[in-house]
Write a protein that holds these residues in place. Structure first.
Motif, PDB file in Angstrom:
ATOM      1  N   LEU A   1       0.794  -1.302   0.015  1.00  0.00           N
ATOM      2  CA  LEU A   1      -0.009  -0.035   0.210  1.00  0.00           C
ATOM      3  C   LEU A   1       0.699   1.332  -0.111  1.00  0.00           C
ATOM      4  O   LEU A   1       0.638   2.156  -0.598  1.00  0.00           O
ATOM      5  CB  LEU A   1      -0.884  -0.087   1.195  1.00  0.00           C
ATOM      6  CG  LEU A   1      -1.838   1.142   1.159  1.00  0.00           C
ATOM      7  CD1 LEU A   1      -2.884   1.198   0.309  1.00  0.00           C
ATOM      8  CD2 LEU A   1      -2.845   1.266   2.511  1.00  0.00           C
ATOM      9  N   LEU A   2       1.978   1.249   0.849  1.00  0.00           N
ATOM     10  CA  LEU A   2       2.731   2.489   0.534  1.00  0.00           C
ATOM     11  C   LEU A   2       3.602   2.627  -0.681  1.00  0.00           C
ATOM     12  O   LEU A   2       3.443   3.906  -1.076  1.00  0.00           O
ATOM     13  CB  LEU A   2       3.877   2.235   1.721  1.00  0.00           C
ATOM     14  CG  LEU A   2       5.102   3.053   1.736  1.00  0.00           C
ATOM     15  CD1 LEU A   2       4.489   4.552   2.344  1.00  0.00           C
ATOM     16  CD2 LEU A   2       6.263   2.838   2.739  1.00  0.00           C
ATOM     17  N   GLU A   3       3.949   1.627  -1.491  1.00  0.00           N
ATOM     18  CA  GLU A   3       4.436   1.637  -2.664  1.00  0.00           C
ATOM     19  C   GLU A   3       3.359   2.204  -3.617  1.00  0.00           C
ATOM     20  O   GLU A   3       3.455   2.908  -4.692  1.00  0.00           O
ATOM     21  CB  GLU A   3       4.966   0.318  -3.082  1.00  0.00           C
ATOM     22  CG  GLU A   3       6.082  -0.137  -2.232  1.00  0.00           C
ATOM     23  CD  GLU A   3       6.426  -1.553  -2.526  1.00  0.00           C
ATOM     24  OE1 GLU A   3       7.626  -1.936  -2.087  1.00  0.00           O
ATOM     25  OE2 GLU A   3       5.607  -2.433  -3.071  1.00  0.00           O
ATOM     26  N   ASN A   4       2.208   1.608  -3.647  1.00  0.00           N
ATOM     27  CA  ASN A   4       1.023   2.118  -4.466  1.00  0.00           C
ATOM     28  C   ASN A   4       0.430   3.447  -4.069  1.00  0.00           C
ATOM     29  O   ASN A   4       0.329   4.237  -4.957  1.00  0.00           O
ATOM     30  CB  ASN A   4      -0.167   1.247  -4.181  1.00  0.00           C
ATOM     31  CG  ASN A   4      -1.315   1.292  -5.289  1.00  0.00           C
ATOM     32  OD1 ASN A   4      -2.416   0.927  -4.715  1.00  0.00           O
ATOM     33  ND2 ASN A   4      -1.071   1.414  -6.390  1.00  0.00           N
ATOM     34  N   SER A   5       0.359   3.917  -2.943  1.00  0.00           N
ATOM     35  CA  SER A   5       0.277   5.272  -2.442  1.00  0.00           C
ATOM     36  C   SER A   5       1.173   6.074  -2.952  1.00  0.00           C
ATOM     37  O   SER A   5       0.955   7.294  -3.482  1.00  0.00           O
ATOM     38  CB  SER A   5      -0.173   5.346  -0.978  1.00  0.00           C
ATOM     39  OG  SER A   5       0.779   4.994  -0.374  1.00  0.00           O
TER      40      SER A   5
ATOM     41  N   TRP B   1      -4.666   5.908   3.222  1.00  0.00           N
ATOM     42  CA  TRP B   1      -4.405   5.406   4.628  1.00  0.00           C
ATOM     43  C   TRP B   1      -5.435   5.501   5.612  1.00  0.00           C
ATOM     44  O   TRP B   1      -5.735   4.810   6.346  1.00  0.00           O
ATOM     45  CB  TRP B   1      -3.050   5.931   5.140  1.00  0.00           C
ATOM     46  CG  TRP B   1      -1.871   5.410   4.636  1.00  0.00           C
ATOM     47  CD1 TRP B   1      -1.531   5.741   3.039  1.00  0.00           C
ATOM     48  CD2 TRP B   1      -1.223   4.343   4.562  1.00  0.00           C
ATOM     49  NE1 TRP B   1      -0.337   5.301   2.765  1.00  0.00           N
ATOM     50  CE2 TRP B   1      -0.056   4.088   3.300  1.00  0.00           C
ATOM     51  CE3 TRP B   1      -1.090   3.319   5.653  1.00  0.00           C
ATOM     52  CZ2 TRP B   1       0.687   2.747   3.461  1.00  0.00           C
ATOM     53  CZ3 TRP B   1      -0.249   2.139   5.505  1.00  0.00           C
ATOM     54  CH2 TRP B   1       0.745   2.040   4.391  1.00  0.00           C
ATOM     55  N   PHE B   2      -5.874   6.740   5.730  1.00  0.00           N
ATOM     56  CA  PHE B   2      -6.922   7.184   6.600  1.00  0.00           C
ATOM     57  C   PHE B   2      -8.500   6.503   6.381  1.00  0.00           C
ATOM     58  O   PHE B   2      -9.175   6.485   7.134  1.00  0.00           O
ATOM     59  CB  PHE B   2      -7.063   8.513   7.035  1.00  0.00           C
ATOM     60  CG  PHE B   2      -7.893   9.567   6.002  1.00  0.00           C
ATOM     61  CD1 PHE B   2      -9.262   9.487   5.863  1.00  0.00           C
ATOM     62  CD2 PHE B   2      -7.041  10.441   5.467  1.00  0.00           C
ATOM     63  CE1 PHE B   2      -9.761  10.273   4.900  1.00  0.00           C
ATOM     64  CE2 PHE B   2      -7.560  11.469   4.416  1.00  0.00           C
ATOM     65  CZ  PHE B   2      -9.076  11.258   4.325  1.00  0.00           C
ATOM     66  N   ALA B   3      -8.732   6.341   4.893  1.00  0.00           N
ATOM     67  CA  ALA B   3      -9.832   5.831   4.542  1.00  0.00           C
ATOM     68  C   ALA B   3      -9.650   4.225   4.218  1.00  0.00           C
ATOM     69  O   ALA B   3      -9.021   3.861   3.715  1.00  0.00           O
ATOM     70  CB  ALA B   3     -10.385   6.276   3.445  1.00  0.00           C
ATOM     71  N   SER B   4     -10.734   3.401   5.223  1.00  0.00           N
ATOM     72  CA  SER B   4     -10.716   2.154   4.943  1.00  0.00           C
ATOM     73  C   SER B   4     -10.857   1.509   3.551  1.00  0.00           C
ATOM     74  O   SER B   4     -10.392   0.318   3.143  1.00  0.00           O
ATOM     75  CB  SER B   4     -11.571   1.478   5.935  1.00  0.00           C
ATOM     76  OG  SER B   4     -12.974   1.969   5.474  1.00  0.00           O
ATOM     77  N   SER B   5     -11.268   2.272   2.604  1.00  0.00           N
ATOM     78  CA  SER B   5     -11.713   1.616   1.302  1.00  0.00           C
ATOM     79  C   SER B   5     -10.261   2.020   0.359  1.00  0.00           C
ATOM     80  O   SER B   5     -10.444   1.816  -0.792  1.00  0.00           O
ATOM     81  CB  SER B   5     -12.572   2.594   0.779  1.00  0.00           C
ATOM     82  OG  SER B   5     -12.275   3.934   0.631  1.00  0.00           O
TER      83      SER B   5
ATOM     84  N   VAL C   1     -18.617   4.293   4.038  1.00  0.00           N
ATOM     85  CA  VAL C   1     -18.505   5.423   4.792  1.00  0.00           C
ATOM     86  C   VAL C   1     -17.246   6.052   4.352  1.00  0.00           C
ATOM     87  O   VAL C   1     -17.333   7.427   4.107  1.00  0.00           O
ATOM     88  CB  VAL C   1     -18.542   5.373   6.372  1.00  0.00           C
ATOM     89  CG1 VAL C   1     -18.391   6.651   7.013  1.00  0.00           C
ATOM     90  CG2 VAL C   1     -19.831   4.765   6.831  1.00  0.00           C
ATOM     91  N   ALA C   2     -16.028   5.391   4.144  1.00  0.00           N
ATOM     92  CA  ALA C   2     -14.831   5.833   3.893  1.00  0.00           C
ATOM     93  C   ALA C   2     -14.962   6.550   2.580  1.00  0.00           C
ATOM     94  O   ALA C   2     -14.377   7.561   2.152  1.00  0.00           O
ATOM     95  CB  ALA C   2     -13.817   4.791   4.042  1.00  0.00           C
ATOM     96  N   GLU C   3     -15.627   6.113   1.612  1.00  0.00           N
ATOM     97  CA  GLU C   3     -15.622   6.678   0.472  1.00  0.00           C
ATOM     98  C   GLU C   3     -16.572   7.924   0.280  1.00  0.00           C
ATOM     99  O   GLU C   3     -15.969   8.945  -0.361  1.00  0.00           O
ATOM    100  CB  GLU C   3     -16.600   5.708  -0.819  1.00  0.00           C
ATOM    101  CG  GLU C   3     -15.577   4.703  -1.065  1.00  0.00           C
ATOM    102  CD  GLU C   3     -14.396   5.185  -2.143  1.00  0.00           C
ATOM    103  OE1 GLU C   3     -14.641   5.799  -3.139  1.00  0.00           O
ATOM    104  OE2 GLU C   3     -12.969   5.164  -1.680  1.00  0.00           O
ATOM    105  N   ALA C   4     -17.501   7.981   1.162  1.00  0.00           N
ATOM    106  CA  ALA C   4     -18.178   9.382   1.093  1.00  0.00           C
ATOM    107  C   ALA C   4     -17.190  10.172   2.045  1.00  0.00           C
ATOM    108  O   ALA C   4     -17.136  11.549   1.376  1.00  0.00           O
ATOM    109  CB  ALA C   4     -19.584   9.223   2.230  1.00  0.00           C
ATOM    110  N   VAL C   5     -16.609  10.059   2.959  1.00  0.00           N
ATOM    111  CA  VAL C   5     -15.732  10.918   3.559  1.00  0.00           C
ATOM    112  C   VAL C   5     -14.565  11.466   2.540  1.00  0.00           C
ATOM    113  O   VAL C   5     -14.315  12.656   2.478  1.00  0.00           O
ATOM    114  CB  VAL C   5     -15.176  10.201   4.776  1.00  0.00           C
ATOM    115  CG1 VAL C   5     -13.945  11.262   5.608  1.00  0.00           C
ATOM    116  CG2 VAL C   5     -16.347  10.065   5.962  1.00  0.00           C
ATOM    117  N   ALA C   6     -13.870  10.719   1.859  1.00  0.00           N
ATOM    118  CA  ALA C   6     -12.693  10.728   1.045  1.00  0.00           C
ATOM    119  C   ALA C   6     -13.340  11.731  -0.063  1.00  0.00           C
ATOM    120  O   ALA C   6     -12.694  12.771  -0.354  1.00  0.00           O
ATOM    121  CB  ALA C   6     -12.349   9.633   0.554  1.00  0.00           C
TER     122      ALA C   6
END
Length: 240
Positions: free
Chosen positions: A43-47, A171-175, A133-138
């Motif tokens: 995920l670090l590499e991808n982000s 990282w902060f959004a679970s999605s 929920v994470a998608e709405a927040v992001a």
């Protein structure tokens, strides 16, 4: 503000969205191969690749089309600018969206080709209450950020700021923050790290639309006249 012809803007949106998805999917495949036993490192590499790639793509295509690369951003641009006659017209939103979706699918296929992975529907089920929920927040945060920057005459910071926000949201959004209907559709076509199962897409897109509504509402509360600068979203794009 005079803008480039629609055909040129659509090409910029198609190429920009396509390359963005190629970055997301391609770096995901590379991460799986380079760090096969460490999902956190993947995920670090991808982000990291996404942050850098998105920043560069906004700078590259922004002066032509505004570098929306996202139907949510295009729709917010129309909605906020409609009263002042700035931003996109509704028919342009439809054209932008079509270009973005086609580009996203093409970018995913391109990433598969570059890594010699077969193009097939993803089997990665991503739907859970937390992910939605994470998608709405992001998505809400993304919309509010873009229009805040434009309205406060900080559009020059849009490329690094949007890139940084999306990187943080991985990282902060679970999605892992898709926050983009076109990118969500495009990522269906790779059964790899960044893929999403087709059955997960409608729910993701629905919550992204909810996030759009929330982001627009927050923008209007904080910056009631944000629509007057809709021509400059995400970057100012005069006709040179």
């Amino acid at each position: 503000m005079h803008t480039a012809p629609l055909a040129r803007r659509l090409l910029a949106e198609l190429l920009g969205t396509g390359l963005l998805v190629a970055v997301v999917v391609g770096s995901g495949i590379a991460a799986e191969r380079l760090s096969p036993s460490d999902v956190g490192l993947q995920l670090l590499e991808n982000s990291t690749a996404t942050v850098l790639g998105l920043t560069v793509l906004i700078l590259l295509f922004g002066p032509v089309s505004g570098a929306h690369f996202n139907p949510v951003v295009s729709l917010a641009d129309w909605f906020l600018g409609r009263r002042t006659g700035s931003g996109l017209m509704l028919r342009e939103v439809g054209a932008y969206t079509a270009a973005q979706v086609v580009g996203a699918v093409g970018g995913c296929v391109l990433a598969n080709v570059m890594f010699e992975v077969s193009t097939e529907m993803s089997t990665k089920d991503r739907v859970s209450s937390g992910h939605l929920v994470a998608e709405a927040v992001a998505t809400a945060g993304l919309v509010a950020l873009i229009f805040a920057l434009v309205r406060s005459d900080r559009g020059a910071f849009a490329a690094p700021a949007v890139g940084a926000y999306i990187g943080a949201a991985y990282w902060f959004a679970s999605s892992t923050s898709f926050a983009n209907p076109a990118v969500t559709v495009g990522r269906m076509f790779s059964d790899t790290f960044a893929g999403i199962e087709p059955s997960s897409v409608p729910a993701f897109v629905a919550l992204q639309v909810v996030g759009l509504a929330v982001g627009v509402a927050v923008t209007l509360v904080l910056y009631p006249d944000a629509g007057t600068r809709a021509d400059d979203v995400v970057l100012p794009h005069p006709d040179h």
